[in-house]
Design a protein around this motif. Structure first.
Motif, PDB file in Angstrom:
ATOM      1  N   LEU A  41      15.261  -3.585 -10.906  1.00 17.62           N
ATOM      2  CA  LEU A  41      15.147  -2.505  -9.935  1.00 17.62           C
ATOM      3  C   LEU A  41      14.288  -1.402 -10.528  1.00 17.62           C
ATOM      4  N   ALA A  42      13.172  -1.110  -9.877  1.00 14.25           N
ATOM      5  CA  ALA A  42      12.298   0.003 -10.264  1.00 14.25           C
ATOM      6  C   ALA A  42      12.462   1.104  -9.221  1.00 14.25           C
ATOM      7  N   THR A  43      12.825   2.295  -9.663  1.00 14.54           N
ATOM      8  CA  THR A  43      13.038   3.421  -8.763  1.00 14.54           C
ATOM      9  C   THR A  43      11.889   4.413  -8.893  1.00 14.54           C
ATOM     10  N   ARG A  44      11.254   4.713  -7.779  1.00 13.00           N
ATOM     11  CA  ARG A  44      10.132   5.649  -7.757  1.00 13.00           C
ATOM     12  C   ARG A  44      10.453   6.769  -6.777  1.00 13.00           C
ATOM     13  N   VAL A  45       9.756   7.906  -6.930  1.00 12.22           N
ATOM     14  CA  VAL A  45       9.921   9.025  -6.008  1.00 12.22           C
ATOM     15  C   VAL A  45       8.544   9.456  -5.504  1.00 12.22           C
ATOM     16  N   THR A  46       8.548  10.025  -4.297  1.00 17.00           N
ATOM     17  CA  THR A  46       7.322  10.536  -3.697  1.00 17.00           C
ATOM     18  C   THR A  46       7.689  11.712  -2.807  1.00 17.00           C
ATOM     19  N   ASP A  47       6.677  12.333  -2.183  1.00 19.42           N
ATOM     20  CA  ASP A  47       6.928  13.538  -1.385  1.00 19.42           C
ATOM     21  C   ASP A  47       6.165  13.487  -0.075  1.00 19.42           C
ATOM     22  N   GLN A  48       6.879  13.767   1.021  1.00 21.07           N
ATOM     23  CA  GLN A  48       6.253  13.961   2.313  1.00 21.07           C
ATOM     24  C   GLN A  48       5.758  15.406   2.396  1.00 21.07           C
ATOM     25  N   PRO A  49       4.737  15.681   3.221  1.00 21.30           N
ATOM     26  CA  PRO A  49       4.162  17.038   3.256  1.00 21.30           C
ATOM     27  C   PRO A  49       5.180  18.145   3.536  1.00 21.30           C
ATOM     28  N   ALA A  50       5.817  18.113   4.713  1.00 16.68           N
ATOM     29  CA  ALA A  50       6.763  19.168   5.085  1.00 16.68           C
ATOM     30  C   ALA A  50       6.210  20.534   4.687  1.00 16.68           C
ATOM     31  N   ASP A  51       6.959  21.295   3.857  1.00 18.79           N
ATOM     32  CA  ASP A  51       6.517  22.622   3.438  1.00 18.79           C
ATOM     33  C   ASP A  51       6.104  22.653   1.975  1.00 18.79           C
ATOM     34  N   PHE A 192      12.073   0.434  -5.247  1.00 19.28           N
ATOM     35  CA  PHE A 192      12.660   1.309  -4.233  1.00 19.28           C
ATOM     36  C   PHE A 192      12.015   2.684  -4.388  1.00 19.28           C
ATOM     37  N   THR A 193      11.281   3.103  -3.368  1.00 19.83           N
ATOM     38  CA  THR A 193      10.622   4.415  -3.398  1.00 19.83           C
ATOM     39  C   THR A 193      11.394   5.391  -2.531  1.00 19.83           C
ATOM     40  N   ALA A 194      11.973   6.394  -3.169  1.00 17.82           N
ATOM     41  CA  ALA A 194      12.742   7.431  -2.480  1.00 17.82           C
ATOM     42  C   ALA A 194      11.807   8.575  -2.099  1.00 17.82           C
ATOM     43  N   ASP A 195      11.795   8.904  -0.828  1.00 23.01           N
ATOM     44  CA  ASP A 195      10.883   9.919  -0.303  1.00 23.01           C
ATOM     45  C   ASP A 195      11.684  11.141   0.124  1.00 23.01           C
ATOM     46  N   PHE A 196      11.345  12.306  -0.424  1.00 20.76           N
ATOM     47  CA  PHE A 196      12.017  13.532   0.018  1.00 20.76           C
ATOM     48  C   PHE A 196      11.056  14.701  -0.032  1.00 20.76           C
ATOM     49  N   ALA A 197      11.457  15.802   0.609  1.00 19.45           N
ATOM     50  CA  ALA A 197      10.541  16.928   0.779  1.00 19.45           C
ATOM     51  C   ALA A 197      11.318  18.231   0.923  1.00 19.45           C
ATOM     52  N   PRO A 198      10.674  19.359   0.564  1.00 19.76           N
ATOM     53  CA  PRO A 198      11.293  20.664   0.775  1.00 19.76           C
ATOM     54  C   PRO A 198      11.027  21.162   2.198  1.00 19.76           C
ATOM     55  N   VAL A 199      12.039  21.741   2.804  1.00 17.22           N
ATOM     56  CA  VAL A 199      11.914  22.257   4.169  1.00 17.22           C
ATOM     57  C   VAL A 199      12.311  23.729   4.170  1.00 17.22           C
ATOM     58  N   VAL A 217      10.652  -0.266   0.347  1.00 12.69           N
ATOM     59  CA  VAL A 217      11.206  -1.268  -0.559  1.00 12.69           C
ATOM     60  C   VAL A 217      10.222  -2.424  -0.644  1.00 12.69           C
ATOM     61  N   GLU A 218       9.846  -2.778  -1.861  1.00 13.53           N
ATOM     62  CA  GLU A 218       8.898  -3.872  -2.063  1.00 13.53           C
ATOM     63  C   GLU A 218       9.469  -4.857  -3.070  1.00 13.53           C
ATOM     64  N   TYR A 219       9.118  -6.139  -2.904  1.00 17.43           N
ATOM     65  CA  TYR A 219       9.585  -7.192  -3.796  1.00 17.43           C
ATOM     66  C   TYR A 219       8.389  -7.909  -4.416  1.00 17.43           C
ATOM     67  N   GLU A 220       8.469  -8.124  -5.712  1.00 18.12           N
ATOM     68  CA  GLU A 220       7.398  -8.810  -6.418  1.00 18.12           C
ATOM     69  C   GLU A 220       8.017  -9.804  -7.396  1.00 18.12           C
ATOM     70  N   GLU A 221       7.684 -11.075  -7.242  1.00 13.19           N
ATOM     71  CA  GLU A 221       8.236 -12.100  -8.125  1.00 13.19           C
ATOM     72  C   GLU A 221       7.751 -11.893  -9.550  1.00 13.19           C
ATOM     73  N   SER A 222       8.689 -12.074 -10.500  1.00 15.64           N
ATOM     74  CA  SER A 222       8.345 -11.930 -11.910  1.00 15.64           C
ATOM     75  C   SER A 222       7.706 -13.210 -12.411  1.00 15.64           C
TER      76      SER A 222
END
Length: 240
Positions: A41-51, A192-199, A217-222
């Motif tokens: 399980l690889a956990t990544r984070v990103t940001d939506q524009p919002a504020d 698993f890419t968790a997307d969140f933003a400040p409002v 969520v993306e799957y890639e065979e090892s």
């Protein structure tokens, strides 16, 4: 055959049965642990524009994550509290708390599993726009299906473009809940890419919220057959 001989034969037989029974139980326990299928399980984070345009920097600190218990369906109502909107001016401890009303490690009896990072991970959301992501953890876990992932964000420190400090609240001071079902598959790397933003709220404070529509969520065979390589530092398997 004397009584003493019969007693010795009976004792030897009882001892043999006890020994073989213990060996069988030991073998059963080992069978439950050895050879259990696992994946990455690889956990990544990103940001939506919002504020986010109001910020010079917005650094979130992530201490770990929870995995939702297997076999439980995501709560359809919880997305209502995680939608990114302008809010009603509260401080983040009001109506939004219901969607994330779950505690920390003391709530382990609810079926969630907590995985602490060896070192807290920091991510500047200002740098994670326009599809940019940051890897915060990668580890081997047992295979299974999970209804959600929760990030244990301990703080969000923001500086506005005018140089002043921003007050950024977390929803109900609870984990950020990302309701997207996913699997850990054998010999597969799940990202698993968790997307969140400040409002911006009506009182001039900001609220950090998950963005359900941005979760990926993306799957890639090892190719190496062992579920993938884990990154240094955060490889502890919190499962059993």
């Amino acid at each position: 055959m004397t009584d003493r001989t019969r007693d010795r034969v009976s004792l030897d037989r009882r001892t043999y049965l006890q020994a073989t029974g213990a060996a069988a139980l030991g073998a059963t326990g080992l069978a439950g642990c050895v050879g259990r299928a696992s994946g990455t399980l690889a956990t990544r984070v990103t940001d939506q524009p919002a504020d986010i345009g109001d910020f010079e920097s917005l650094i979130v600190t992530v201490e770990g994550f929870w995995l939702g218990p297997q076999g439980i369906e995501p709560d359809d109502d919880s997305d209502d509290g995680n939608e990114t909107d302008s809010g009603d001016g509260d401080d983040g401890d009001g109506d939004n708390a219901d969607a994330n009303e779950t505690g920390g490690e003391e709530d382990a009896d609810d079926g969630r599993e907590y995985y602490a990072f060896d070192e807290a991970q920091e991510a500047d959301l200002v740098e994670l726009q326009n599809g940019e992501t940051q890897l915060i953890d990668e580890r081997e876990l047992r295979t299974g299906e999970y209804p959600y992932l929760q990030l244990d964000v301990s703080s969000a420190d923001g500086t506005l473009t005018d140089g002043s400090d921003a007050t950024v609240d977390l929803p109900g001071n609870a984990p950020l809940n990302f309701n997207e079902a996913f699997e850990i598959r054998e010999n597969t790397r799940t990202t698993f890419t968790a997307d969140f933003a400040p409002v911006l709220r009506g009182n001039g404070r900001y609220l950090l919220r998950p963005v359900p529509s941005g979760i990926e969520v993306e799957y890639e065979e090892s190719t190496d057959g062992d579920g993938g390589n884990s990154t240094d530092g955060n490889t502890t398997d919190g499962g059993s």
